[in-house]
Structure formats: structure tokens, C-alpha cells
Design an enzyme around this catalytic site. Structure first.
Site, PDB file in Angstrom:
ATOM      1  N   LYS A   1       2.854  -9.957  -6.615  1.00  0.00           N
ATOM      2  CA  LYS A   1       3.642 -10.790  -7.143  1.00  0.00           C
ATOM      3  C   LYS A   1       3.949 -12.252  -6.598  1.00  0.00           C
ATOM      4  CE  LYS A   1       7.816  -8.287  -5.879  1.00  0.00           C
ATOM      5  NZ  LYS A   1       7.201  -7.511  -4.847  1.00  0.00           N
TER       6      LYS A   1
ATOM      7  N   LYS B   1      10.688 -12.605   6.152  1.00  0.00           N
ATOM      8  CA  LYS B   1      11.294 -13.230   5.026  1.00  0.00           C
ATOM      9  C   LYS B   1      11.989 -14.513   5.083  1.00  0.00           C
ATOM     10  CE  LYS B   1      11.907  -8.596   2.975  1.00  0.00           C
ATOM     11  NZ  LYS B   1      12.822  -7.150   3.129  1.00  0.00           N
TER      12      LYS B   1
ATOM     13  N   LYS C   1      -5.010 -11.030  -1.642  1.00  0.00           N
ATOM     14  CA  LYS C   1      -4.364  -9.740  -2.172  1.00  0.00           C
ATOM     15  C   LYS C   1      -3.511  -9.913  -3.166  1.00  0.00           C
ATOM     16  CE  LYS C   1      -0.436  -7.150   0.020  1.00  0.00           C
ATOM     17  NZ  LYS C   1       0.817  -7.070  -0.229  1.00  0.00           N
TER      18      LYS C   1
HETATM   19  P1  ADP Z   1       4.210  -7.386  -3.648  1.00  0.00           P
HETATM   20  O1  ADP Z   1       3.085  -8.050  -2.538  1.00  0.00           O
HETATM   21  O2  ADP Z   1       3.606  -7.792  -5.134  1.00  0.00           O
HETATM   22  O3  ADP Z   1       5.264  -8.021  -3.254  1.00  0.00           O
HETATM   23  P2  ADP Z   1       5.294  -5.009  -2.336  1.00  0.00           P
HETATM   24  O4  ADP Z   1       5.223  -5.985  -1.147  1.00  0.00           O
HETATM   25  O5  ADP Z   1       6.602  -4.988  -3.094  1.00  0.00           O
HETATM   26  O6  ADP Z   1       4.150  -5.844  -3.531  1.00  0.00           O
HETATM   27  O7  ADP Z   1       4.422  -3.944  -2.392  1.00  0.00           O
HETATM   28  C1  ADP Z   1       5.046  -2.506  -2.748  1.00  0.00           C
HETATM   29  C2  ADP Z   1       3.945  -1.321  -2.059  1.00  0.00           C
HETATM   30  O8  ADP Z   1       2.924  -1.485  -2.726  1.00  0.00           O
HETATM   31  C3  ADP Z   1       3.720  -1.522  -0.602  1.00  0.00           C
HETATM   32  O9  ADP Z   1       3.600  -0.135  -0.299  1.00  0.00           O
HETATM   33  C4  ADP Z   1       2.360  -2.249  -0.463  1.00  0.00           C
HETATM   34  O10 ADP Z   1       1.754  -1.905   0.640  1.00  0.00           O
HETATM   35  C5  ADP Z   1       1.531  -1.851  -1.820  1.00  0.00           C
HETATM   36  N1  ADP Z   1       0.936  -3.158  -2.156  1.00  0.00           N
HETATM   37  C6  ADP Z   1       1.310  -4.134  -2.836  1.00  0.00           C
HETATM   38  N2  ADP Z   1       0.211  -5.039  -3.031  1.00  0.00           N
HETATM   39  C7  ADP Z   1      -0.868  -4.248  -2.634  1.00  0.00           C
HETATM   40  C8  ADP Z   1      -2.334  -4.555  -2.694  1.00  0.00           C
HETATM   41  N3  ADP Z   1      -2.846  -5.900  -3.330  1.00  0.00           N
HETATM   42  N4  ADP Z   1      -3.090  -3.703  -2.262  1.00  0.00           N
HETATM   43  C9  ADP Z   1      -2.884  -2.530  -1.709  1.00  0.00           C
HETATM   44  N5  ADP Z   1      -1.596  -2.303  -1.584  1.00  0.00           N
HETATM   45  C10 ADP Z   1      -0.416  -3.050  -2.120  1.00  0.00           C
END
Ligand code: ADP
Ligand code: TRP
Length: 338
Positions: free
Chosen positions: A205, A120, A202
Site C-alpha cells: 500500500k 518506521k 513488491k
Molecule cells: P503493506 O506492504 O501493503 O503495508 P503489510 O506490511 O501490512 O502490507 O503486510 C501485512 C502482511 O502481508 C505481512 O505478513 C506481509 O508479509 C504480507 N505481504 C504484504 N505485501 C506482500 C507482498 N507483496 N507479497 C507477499 N506478502 C506480502
């Protein structure tokens, strides 16, 4: 000799209230969370991690909106308050007391190993004491409800391992020969695929490459239209396995249908007509639209009835809190706070 029966498995996970959730979140996390309520009815505890969100979000109105949005999203997608709890982390302030007790038995060496803290900071997030202490609060989240199964993504695995270590430290320091004060949790790693975003990375956001869960109609078609493909002309054979559109289509199709679509790709034709990326994108947009239609309708209803959402959050918190209270009372007695 009668052995004490092991505690019933209790599923527990926290949801980051980080704004509109996307298809990656859905297949990567939400589907598993909701499926676990069928396997462990009455024992699936989910909370919206609003205390944790304060480590990165300093906008009170947005925090409130995001918490509401996360609750609406889970309820729309099938979280059933009769089988699961869904509450706000901050409705159970006892977690901070447990986090403090854990802080006092946890060495700095463990805290300094946190990869999520380092990641982070590398992303430019301000290194506050709150961010550094994130793992203590997360361990308290899990341990305060005697959570035994913690469904998380790979990036959260170290946090669950820290919770295991912290439970052991407190037990070793204070439980003596008696029963442990805190139950050891285990992570459940989903088998979910990494969902690709419109640029092939991947979906996230942070990359601006996402398809929001509840988009539909023209806006959805526009977003799907932006998915990057190569420039093979219409009618030529295409490679499904390297195509971002197919990567998403697969998630919405069973095996037979996946094989059929892959066949159209390889032939560059469907039913004697040319088949190209434009057709694949139309198919994908239709599938997303249809898949989430029932959830969109439930969402519309909940947006018009915020009191129903609030009632679920409050009722769940009222059911979770006595458990937290029991853990904290047990720990207070053990450490000598009276
Ligand atoms: P972001 O990458 O959009 O910030 P988060 O880190 O908040 O998403 O992820 C929240 C949950 O969603 C986690 O358990 C993460 O493993 C899952 N997740 C997020 N993006 C993906 C993706 N592209 N494919 C599979 N799982 C995902
Ligand atoms: N840190 C988790 C995430 O970023 C959210 C979370 C907070 C959590 N407390 C938790 C997850 C307890 C599981 C258990 O996704």
C-alpha cells in the site's frame, strides 16, 4: 516418572487494520492464516491489532472502519469461527498489564535494537513512546494466550524473538524452580512468494501499486491494464520469468497451467493466434475475478449484516479473555501484586 505433557500448539497472530487489503497480503499472509485453522482446529487465534494501529493512525472513524474491514475480509476469505477465533485486540485490555510486567524486566538495550522502530522512523512516522513500546505490546499479545506458533512475515521475526526473550526474562525473574509463567513462542515463516505490484516492486500500500482483493469487472481490468510490461510487439516471443503479469498469473494457476501459459509467452502465440501482453492481462483479470468471486459474495452479505461480524468478534473475545485472565492472574501472583 510422569512428565508433564507439552501444551497443545496454539497458533496466534495479529492483523494490522491498515485499510483495504491487497493480493500481496492475501498470498503473503491470509492464505496461511486460514490454512492453519485446518491443521489446528480450535487453536487458531487471530486478532485485529487496533491498539497497535494507534501508533500510526489518528482517525477514530477510519480506525473503526479498518477494523471492520479486516474482519469482513478474513471472514469472506474463509476464516471459520467454528475453528478459529477472530477478535479485536482492544477487547482484551489485560494485554497492557502483561506488557507492563514485561517492560519492567526488559532492558533498554533490547528495545533499542528494534529494527521495525528504526524503519518506521525512517519512513517519517512520529517517534512516539507508543511506537517505541510496540514490541512490548506485541510480546504481551503472544504470551498472554500461551501462543506457541506465530505465523508472521519476515519483517516481524525480530518481534517474535523479542517475545521469546521477554518470556525468558519474566520466567527467570519470578518462576524460580517452578513451571514457567510464560510459554516460549516460535515464529512460523510462510513460504509465500513476494507478490509483485503493477510496477514490478513488491505489492504494497505504500507504493500505490496494488490490486485490491475485492476489485472486479471494469475497475479490475483497468488496474490490471496498468501493470508495467516491456514494449515487445504482439506476436514476438515474450519472457515469462521477467514479466510482472506472469508473476501474478502464476499465483492463480497450478503447475500444468503455468507451463502452458509460459509456453504461449515463449511462442508469442496461442492456438495459432498471436499472444501478447494484452492477452496475458485479460487472462489475469479473468482469473482474479473468478478466484475471488465466492469471497466477494460472502463479503457483500457481511457488509449488509454487520451484526454478524460484530457477533464473531465479541464471541471470540469472550472465549479468548479467560485465557488472558488466567495468565495475568498467574503473573500478578508471581510478581507480588495482590
Ligand atoms: P503493506 O506492504 O501493503 O503495508 P503489510 O506490511 O501490512 O502490507 O503486510 C501485512 C502482511 O502481508 C505481512 O505478513 C506481509 O508479509 C504480507 N505481504 C504484504 N505485501 C506482500 C507482498 N507483496 N507479497 C507477499 N506478502 C506480502
Ligand atoms: N506487528 C504485526 C504486523 O505489523 C501485527 C501484530 C500485532 C502481531 N501483535 C501481534 C503479529 C502478535 C503476530 C503476533 O503485522
Amino acid at each position: 516418572m510422569s512428565a508433564t505433557p507439552p501444551p497443545a500448539p496454539r497458533v496466534l497472530s495479529g492483523i494490522q487494520p491498515s485499510g483495504a487489503l491487497h493480493i500481496g497480503n492475501y498470498f503473503g499472509a491470509i492464505v496461511q492464516h486460514i490454512a492453519l485453522q485446518d491443521r489446528y482446529p480450535g487453536q487458531a487465534y487471530y486478532f485485529i491489532a487496533d491498539y497497535h494501529a494507534l501508533t500510526t493512525l489518528r482517525d477514530p472513524a477510519r480506525l473503526r472502519e479498518n477494523v471492520f474491514d479486516a474482519a469482513v475480509t478474513y471472514l469472506s476469505l474463509g476464516l471459520d469461527p467454528a475453528r478459529s477465533l477472530l477478535f479485536r485486540q482492544s477487547d482484551i485490555p489485560e494485554v497492557h498489564e502483561l506488557a507492563w510486567l514485561l517492560a519492567c524486566v526488559t532492558g533498554m538495550g533490547l528495545m533499542e535494537r528494534s529494527t521495525s522502530y528504526k524503519d518506521k522512523i525512517a519512513q517519517g512516522i512520529k517517534p512516539s513512546a507508543g511506537l517505541f513500546n510496540y514490541p512490548l505490546l506485541m510480546a504481551a499479545d503472544i504470551l498472554i494466550y500461551d501462543g506457541t506458533l506465530v505465523p508472521v512475515g519476515k519483517d516481524q521475526l525480530q518481534h517474535v524473538e523479542f517475545a521469546q526473550d521477554m518470556a525468558t526474562y519474566l520466567n527467570e525473574a519470578y518462576a524460580g524452580d517452578g513451571p514457567p509463567l510464560l510459554v516460549r513462542p516460535e515464529a512460523i515463516l510462510g513460504t509465500a512468494p513476494i507478490v509483485p505490484g503493477s510496477d514490478g516492486r513488491k505489492m504494497s500500500k505504500s507504493y500505490g501499486n496494488l490490486i485490491p482483493l475485492f476489485e472486479s469487472g471494469k475497475k479490475l481490468r483497468k488496474l490490471v491494464g496498468q501493470i508495467v510490461t516491456d514494449s515487445t510487439p504482439l506476436g514476438q516471443p515474450l519472457h515469462p520469468d521477467t514479466c510482472n503479469v506472469y508473476g501474478l498469473l502464476k499465483l492463480f494457476a497450478d503447475e500444468a497451467e503455468q507451463a502452458q501459459i509460459a509456453g504461449w509467452y515463449r511462442a508469442g502465440a496461442r492456438d495459432g493466434q498471436p499472444f501478447g501482453y494484452g492477452h496475458a492481462k485479460m487472462l489475469l483479470a479473468d482469473k482474479i475475478d473468478a478466484h475471488f468471486a465466492p469471497a466477494r459474495a460472502r463479503r457483500e452479505h457481511l457488509l449488509q449484516h454487520p451484526d454478524e461480524v460484530e457477533a464473531v468478534l465479541r464471541d471470540s473475545a469472550a472465549r479468548a479473555r479467560p485465557l488472558a485472565r488466567a495468565t495475568i492472574d498467574r503473573c500478578r501472583r508471581a510478581v507480588g501484586l495482590t
